[in-house]
Write a protein that holds these residues in place. Structure first.
Motif, PDB file in Angstrom:
ATOM      1  N   VAL A 173       0.855  -1.282   0.057  1.00 24.81           N
ATOM      2  CA  VAL A 173      -0.061   0.031  -0.128  1.00 24.81           C
ATOM      3  C   VAL A 173       0.827   1.218   0.109  1.00 24.81           C
ATOM      4  O   VAL A 173       1.705   1.223   0.670  1.00 24.81           O
ATOM      5  N   ILE A 174       0.694   2.165  -1.010  1.00 22.69           N
ATOM      6  CA  ILE A 174       1.582   3.224  -1.307  1.00 22.69           C
ATOM      7  C   ILE A 174       0.683   4.410  -0.590  1.00 22.69           C
ATOM      8  O   ILE A 174      -0.399   4.902  -1.332  1.00 22.69           O
ATOM      9  N   GLY A 175       0.932   5.191   0.556  1.00 24.76           N
ATOM     10  CA  GLY A 175       0.263   6.282   1.072  1.00 24.76           C
ATOM     11  C   GLY A 175      -0.249   5.797   2.414  1.00 24.76           C
ATOM     12  O   GLY A 175      -0.978   4.869   2.581  1.00 24.76           O
ATOM     13  N   GLY A 176       0.247   6.626   3.348  1.00 33.51           N
ATOM     14  CA  GLY A 176      -0.331   6.517   5.127  1.00 33.51           C
ATOM     15  C   GLY A 176      -1.284   7.648   5.399  1.00 33.51           C
ATOM     16  O   GLY A 176      -1.110   8.084   6.272  1.00 33.51           O
TER      17      GLY A 176
ATOM     18  N   ALA B 249      -4.123  13.530  -3.303  1.00 30.21           N
ATOM     19  CA  ALA B 249      -4.049  14.549  -4.344  1.00 30.21           C
ATOM     20  C   ALA B 249      -2.577  14.274  -5.030  1.00 30.21           C
ATOM     21  O   ALA B 249      -2.342  14.924  -6.084  1.00 30.21           O
ATOM     22  N   HIS B 250      -1.909  13.436  -4.489  1.00 32.98           N
ATOM     23  CA  HIS B 250      -0.501  13.276  -5.306  1.00 32.98           C
ATOM     24  C   HIS B 250      -0.661  11.977  -6.234  1.00 32.98           C
ATOM     25  O   HIS B 250       0.536  11.739  -6.827  1.00 32.98           O
TER      26      HIS B 250
ATOM     27  N   LEU C 161      -6.981  14.261 -11.850  1.00 26.92           N
ATOM     28  CA  LEU C 161      -7.397  14.948 -10.529  1.00 26.92           C
ATOM     29  C   LEU C 161      -7.303  16.506 -10.581  1.00 26.92           C
ATOM     30  O   LEU C 161      -6.551  17.156 -11.368  1.00 26.92           O
ATOM     31  N   ARG C 162      -8.475  17.214  -9.745  1.00 32.58           N
ATOM     32  CA  ARG C 162      -8.334  18.494  -9.445  1.00 32.58           C
ATOM     33  C   ARG C 162      -8.007  18.939  -8.186  1.00 32.58           C
ATOM     34  O   ARG C 162      -9.155  18.999  -7.235  1.00 32.58           O
ATOM     35  N   PRO C 163      -6.834  18.990  -7.762  1.00 32.09           N
ATOM     36  CA  PRO C 163      -6.521  19.332  -6.289  1.00 32.09           C
ATOM     37  C   PRO C 163      -7.072  20.498  -5.811  1.00 32.09           C
ATOM     38  O   PRO C 163      -6.980  21.440  -6.444  1.00 32.09           O
ATOM     39  N   LEU C 164      -7.968  20.416  -4.794  1.00 31.99           N
ATOM     40  CA  LEU C 164      -8.763  21.678  -4.281  1.00 31.99           C
ATOM     41  C   LEU C 164      -8.412  22.006  -2.958  1.00 31.99           C
ATOM     42  O   LEU C 164      -8.293  21.154  -2.156  1.00 31.99           O
TER      43      LEU C 164
ATOM     44  N   ASP D  95      -8.712  26.201  -6.515  1.00 29.70           N
ATOM     45  CA  ASP D  95      -7.937  25.340  -7.228  1.00 29.70           C
ATOM     46  C   ASP D  95      -6.245  25.532  -6.801  1.00 29.70           C
ATOM     47  O   ASP D  95      -5.999  26.484  -6.378  1.00 29.70           O
ATOM     48  N   HIS D  96      -5.740  24.333  -6.968  1.00 35.36           N
ATOM     49  CA  HIS D  96      -4.365  24.168  -6.467  1.00 35.36           C
ATOM     50  C   HIS D  96      -3.579  23.359  -7.152  1.00 35.36           C
ATOM     51  O   HIS D  96      -3.489  22.052  -6.825  1.00 35.36           O
ATOM     52  N   PRO D  97      -3.161  23.745  -8.381  1.00 34.81           N
ATOM     53  CA  PRO D  97      -3.066  22.794  -9.589  1.00 34.81           C
ATOM     54  C   PRO D  97      -1.534  21.837  -9.314  1.00 34.81           C
ATOM     55  O   PRO D  97      -1.734  20.902  -9.764  1.00 34.81           O
ATOM     56  N   ASP D  98      -0.626  22.491  -8.452  1.00 37.80           N
ATOM     57  CA  ASP D  98       0.409  21.770  -8.206  1.00 37.80           C
ATOM     58  C   ASP D  98       0.498  21.109  -6.910  1.00 37.80           C
ATOM     59  O   ASP D  98       0.839  21.799  -5.874  1.00 37.80           O
ATOM     60  N   PRO D  99       0.101  19.787  -6.656  1.00 39.88           N
ATOM     61  CA  PRO D  99       0.170  19.255  -5.485  1.00 39.88           C
ATOM     62  C   PRO D  99       1.290  19.235  -4.780  1.00 39.88           C
ATOM     63  O   PRO D  99       1.218  18.845  -3.564  1.00 39.88           O
ATOM     64  N   GLU D 100       2.536  19.212  -5.527  1.00 39.35           N
ATOM     65  CA  GLU D 100       3.485  19.086  -4.861  1.00 39.35           C
ATOM     66  C   GLU D 100       4.172  20.499  -3.999  1.00 39.35           C
ATOM     67  O   GLU D 100       5.155  20.436  -3.458  1.00 39.35           O
ATOM     68  N   ARG D 101       3.277  21.428  -4.275  1.00 36.74           N
ATOM     69  CA  ARG D 101       3.685  22.730  -3.622  1.00 36.74           C
ATOM     70  C   ARG D 101       2.707  22.776  -2.448  1.00 36.74           C
ATOM     71  O   ARG D 101       1.464  22.409  -2.436  1.00 36.74           O
ATOM     72  N   ALA D 102       3.204  22.475  -1.255  1.00 34.14           N
ATOM     73  CA  ALA D 102       2.627  22.545   0.081  1.00 34.14           C
ATOM     74  C   ALA D 102       1.364  23.621   0.130  1.00 34.14           C
ATOM     75  O   ALA D 102       1.817  24.600   0.133  1.00 34.14           O
ATOM     76  N   PRO D 103       0.242  23.155   0.537  1.00 37.62           N
ATOM     77  CA  PRO D 103      -0.675  24.186   0.698  1.00 37.62           C
ATOM     78  C   PRO D 103      -0.584  25.166   1.990  1.00 37.62           C
ATOM     79  O   PRO D 103      -0.148  24.616   3.198  1.00 37.62           O
ATOM     80  N   ARG D 104      -1.017  26.329   1.863  1.00 38.20           N
ATOM     81  CA  ARG D 104      -1.076  27.144   2.984  1.00 38.20           C
ATOM     82  C   ARG D 104      -2.031  28.160   2.905  1.00 38.20           C
ATOM     83  O   ARG D 104      -2.458  28.457   1.730  1.00 38.20           O
ATOM     84  N   ILE D 105      -2.592  28.632   3.778  1.00 39.37           N
ATOM     85  CA  ILE D 105      -3.974  29.899   3.629  1.00 39.37           C
ATOM     86  C   ILE D 105      -3.377  30.980   2.874  1.00 39.37           C
ATOM     87  O   ILE D 105      -2.230  31.422   3.332  1.00 39.37           O
ATOM     88  N   THR D 106      -4.018  31.403   2.149  1.00 38.92           N
ATOM     89  CA  THR D 106      -3.635  32.662   1.356  1.00 38.92           C
ATOM     90  C   THR D 106      -4.432  33.853   2.103  1.00 38.92           C
ATOM     91  O   THR D 106      -5.388  33.612   3.091  1.00 38.92           O
ATOM     92  N   ALA D 107      -3.741  35.035   1.717  1.00 37.68           N
ATOM     93  CA  ALA D 107      -4.342  36.417   2.503  1.00 37.68           C
ATOM     94  C   ALA D 107      -5.984  36.413   2.108  1.00 37.68           C
ATOM     95  O   ALA D 107      -6.616  36.647   2.983  1.00 37.68           O
TER      96      ALA D 107
END
Ligand SMILES: Cc1cc2nc3c(=O)[nH]c(=O)nc-3n(C[C@H](O)[C@H](O)[C@H](O)COP(=O)(O)OP(=O)(O)OC[C@H]3O[C@@H](n4cnc5c(N)ncnc54)[C@H](O)[C@@H]3O)c2cc1C
Length: 511
Positions: free
Chosen positions: A11-14, A211-212, A227-230, A276-288
């Motif tokens: 299983v890949i992903g924890g 999302a990866h 996929l559409r990472p949101l 929308d957050h098209p690049d899932p490898e960019r760690a998400p954080r809240i925007t202003a």
């Protein structure tokens, strides 16, 4: 079948999906190995809204099957994990007469699907007592759902899988899949926490990388559905700042999206956004903009509370693994369906919800069954034979820390038994101290040095690196946007970009 495999199922992903598959397979007698490239539950499964729910708004979108399944799962988790999943009364601000009638109808169906009666209606005069300060002039519909600690739920599922014999490897990344001459997946090249490569032979594999999934598919040369990472972001306040006894939900004046606030482990969660957050490898954080949107929502619903950015304790953002309909819908209109796609020994599993991890896991296992040994009947009908207690008695020793229910015993237990590799694993996911009490958690750091160093063999240099990494993460991923930033004082520079680099003394880690 190849008798020389190391494991039946890789299983890949924890996150919760991978954890669910590991448990589903292990309780049916399979040999299971799970690998997680960062920390268990470090993806969406620790960054959700923490609701175990049917999803009233999915019902409004016509997703009756998903809602019915989610409600059945909600009731199952409430029954089997009473210490970890708890009922949460909700009030939903009523609109005009037409919307009031359709919501009442929806709640009738919601109750029927859940086989319970929780619905009701409170006029504004009642709300003045039950939710003081809430601007809901048309009254509110009453219903209930449930809440959990999402990271602890995932860890609890992993713990249960381990009791059935699953092998769990934290901070271990899948780098490539190997295939036999017919193209059937028969193994994987992995990289462990110290950077060491290893190879594992398996009969089948499930990729549950949230999302990866697209990244993974590209990496191993697969065609995967789009996929559409949101991104969804949340605010966390101390509960005393807006002391609610129940969850409240209302429509944002700006765009009509439902938003909510509810009490969670002595804090107040406010959420959420859908961007929308098209690049899932960019760690998400809240925007202003997201922070302002959620503060505006609070100002609309609780005008007299005067809540501002300086009141916020911290924030977080996660990526929903949503299947792209390709129809250019608004993010919130995309359906939250599950993806299960199987081919040549590999099952791709994504989408879905925290709430529905058990049916998702069962579907993935059914899809992998043709390549696996026969599945045994599980010994117990219940998925959690050990009951609802998330932690063993020895973890409940010592005083409660910082007004939370976390104790030193839990910290010691986690350090010993829960594959902690970094300080943030301990403070953000094994316990939620870093989120619930950021300032207290920071003040606690000196008291954690000795237990961490002795349990994990860290020297002074490693400890300092860990503190710096943790403070940087708090600032970068969980801080409040703007000059009022309070979650953690800005630390010195950290080695690189979104993800802190590997620790001293380690090789290149997967993270
Ligand atoms: C903002 C938000 C709010 C939500 N609210 C709710 C809610 O209230 N209720 C609900 O039921 N659901 C909710 N959800 C949905 C739910 O959180 C997700 O559906 C669920 O957590 C997804 O779990 P997962 O295991 O599929 O993905 P993840 O939790 O993201 O796990 C995937 C894991 O795979 C790992 N991985 C990736 N690549 C590799 C590799 N090469 N090798 C090894 N490991 C790898 C990642 O590090 C990650 O840990 C919400 C989601 C978000 C983002």
């Amino acid at each position: 079948m190849n008798p020389t495999v190391d494991t039946d199922l890789l299983v890949i992903g924890g996150g919760i999906s991978g954890a669910g598959v590991a448990l589903a397979a292990a309780r049916r007698g399979l040999r299971v190995t799970l690998v997680e490239r960062e920390d268990f539950a470090s993806g969406a499964s620790s960054a959700s809204s923490k609701l175990v729910h049917g999803g009233l708004r999915y019902l409004a979108q016509g997703a009756v099957h998903l809602t019915a399944q989610s409600l059945r799962e909600r009731e199952r988790l409430l029954r089997e994990l009473p210490g970890l999943v708890q009922r949460l009364p909700f009030s939903l601000a009523a609109g005009g007469a037409a919307s009031r009638a359709s919501t009442a109808l929806g709640l009738r169906l919601y109750d029927a699907l859940a086989r319970r009666h929780a619905r009701g209606f409170d006029p504004a005069t009642t709300l003045a007592w039950t939710v003081p300060g809430w601007h809901a002039p048309q009254g509110a519909h009453r219903y209930d759902d449930a809440t959990t600690d999402d990271a602890r739920l995932t860890l609890r599922v992993l713990q249960e899988a381990r009791t059935w014999g699953a092998q769990l490897h934290n901070r271990t990344a899948l780098e490539a899949l190997t295939r036999d001459a017919q193209g059937h997946v028969n193994g994987a090249q992995l990289r462990g926490p110290g950077g060491q490569p290893w190879t594992l032979r398996c009969r089948a594999s499930v990729a549950a990388t949230g999302a990866h999934l697209t990244t993974l598919a590209d990496q191993v040369g697969l065609q995967a559905p789009q996929l559409r990472p949101l991104r969804g972001s949340h605010l966390l306040l101390p509960l005393w700042r807006l002391p609610l006894a129940r969850a409240v939900a209302w429509r944002h004046a700006r765009d009509g999206r439902p938003v909510f606030a509810y009490p969670w482990l002595g804090t107040l969660i406010v959420g959420t956004t859908d961007e929308d957050h098209p690049d899932p490898e960019r760690a998400p954080r809240i925007t202003a903009a997201e922070q302002a949107y959620l503060l505006d929502a609070l100002a609309q619903a609780f005008p007299r509370a005067g809540i501002q950015a300086c009141d916020l304790q911290c924030t977080w953002a996660g990526l929903r693994p949503v299947l792209d309909s390709g129809q250019g819908l608004a993010p919130s209109q995309e359906r939250r369906d599950t993806l299960v796609q199987a081919s040549q020994g590999l099952v791709l599993l994504s989408g879905g919800k925290l709430t529905t991890f058990i049916p998702m896991a069962e579907a993935a296992l059914r899809a992998a069954a043709p390549w696996l040994p026969p599945l045994r009947e599980p010994a117990h009908a219940a998925w959690f034979a050990g009951g609802g207690t998330p932690l063993p008695p020895e973890a409940l020793r010592g005083e409660c820390l910082g007004g939370t229910q976390t104790r030193m015993g839990e910290i010691a237990w986690s350090l010993q038994h829960e594959q902690v590799h970094h300080l943030d694993d301990l403070l953000l996911r094994r316990t939620r101290l870093g989120l619930r009490q950021p300032a207290f958690a920071q003040a606690l750091l000196p008291a954690l040095q000795t237990p961490c160093q002795s349990a994990l063999g860290w020297d002074g240099t490693r400890w300092r690196f860990e503190v710096e990494r943790y403070l940087a993460l708090m600032h970068e991923r969980h801080g409040v946007v703007g000059p009022e930033r309070r979650a953690a004082p800005k630390p010195g520079p950290i080695p690189s970009g979104d993800r802190p680099a590997h620790a001293p003394g380690e090789g290149r880690t997967a993270s």
